[in-house]
Design an enzyme around this catalytic site. Structure first.
Site, PDB file in Angstrom:
ATOM      1  N   LEU A 128       0.855  -1.305   0.127  1.00 44.82           N
ATOM      2  CA  LEU A 128       0.063  -0.104   0.179  1.00 44.82           C
ATOM      3  C   LEU A 128       0.925   1.011  -0.014  1.00 44.82           C
ATOM      4  CD1 LEU A 128      -2.430  -1.213   2.800  1.00 44.82           C
ATOM      5  CD2 LEU A 128      -2.739  -1.049   0.360  1.00 44.82           C
ATOM      6  N   ASP A 129       0.362   2.149  -0.730  1.00 40.51           N
ATOM      7  CA  ASP A 129       1.201   3.607  -0.750  1.00 40.51           C
ATOM      8  C   ASP A 129       0.425   4.281   0.436  1.00 40.51           C
ATOM      9  OD1 ASP A 129       2.448   5.884  -1.599  1.00 40.51           O
ATOM     10  OD2 ASP A 129       0.680   6.619  -2.443  1.00 40.51           O
ATOM     11  N   LYS A 130       1.091   5.074   1.226  1.00 42.72           N
ATOM     12  CA  LYS A 130       0.653   5.691   2.436  1.00 42.72           C
ATOM     13  C   LYS A 130      -0.309   6.889   2.101  1.00 42.72           C
ATOM     14  CE  LYS A 130       2.924   8.451   5.063  1.00 42.72           C
ATOM     15  NZ  LYS A 130       2.238   9.806   5.059  1.00 42.72           N
ATOM     16  N   THR A 186      -3.683   6.826   0.223  1.00 39.50           N
ATOM     17  CA  THR A 186      -4.333   5.476   0.286  1.00 39.50           C
ATOM     18  C   THR A 186      -4.727   5.215   1.758  1.00 39.50           C
ATOM     19  OG1 THR A 186      -3.059   4.872  -1.784  1.00 39.50           O
ATOM     20  CG2 THR A 186      -4.148   2.921  -0.458  1.00 39.50           C
TER      21      THR A 186
END
Length: 170
Positions: free
Chosen positions: A16-18, A21
């Site tokens: 996951l991109d922080k 997201t």
């Protein structure tokens, strides 16, 4: 869609991109840390005056949060990608940026590494500020976690998937 759900059983890791997201993507000032005899007002006024001229997300957040702070006129702004920015107020240079920038500009930041480490442990990114060679202090920024993120990550972990968070922040 149905095809994606069918493929899900083959996936063992989710990356996951922080920003935007897992988090809202809306940075906020989390803490203001004036140095020595410097007042919080002095630190914030210099920081907002300098950052007002930048489009960087941390700058935009700072200016938005402190929109009622009286600004000083900053001239000759220079931006240094990945480091920070500098400009003149009167005859003095105001500097703002990361610890690497402060070192490059020969500004002594007592306990700089400790401030960065402590802020990072709290999920914050830190900017340091100086007037001339006088260190004024630091401002920590954080991004709020979306309410649905904790549950989503828990569901992924409970289903046996490894969850990895990628971020360019500290």
């Amino acid at each position: 869609n149905a095809e994606a759900l069918e493929m899900l059983h083959k996936i063992d890791t989710v990356v996951l991109d922080k920003t935007g997201t897992v988090t809202t993507g809306q940075m906020q000032v989390a803490q203001v840390i004036p140095a020595g005899e410097v007042s919080e007002k002095e630190l914030v006024q210099d920081a907002v005056s300098l950052e007002k001229l930048s489009a960087h997300p941390l700058a935009v957040s700072l200016v938005k949060q402190y929109k009622s702070v009286p600004l000083q006129e900053v001239r000759n702004l220079s931006e240094f990608p990945g480091l920070g920015l500098r400009g003149k107020v009167g005859e003095e240079i105001i500097s703002g940026g990361n610890l690497k920038a402060m070192r490059a500009w020969k500004i002594d930041v007592p306990d700089g590494e400790a401030v960065v480490k402590s802020a990072a442990a709290q999920g914050q990114t830190v900017l340091f500020f100086a007037r001339g060679t006088k260190y004024l202090g630091a401002i920590g920024f954080s991004d709020m976690i979306k309410p649905s993120s904790r549950q989503a990550v828990s569901l992924l972990k409970n289903s046996g998937r490894e969850v990895i968070l990628l971020t360019g922040d500290n």
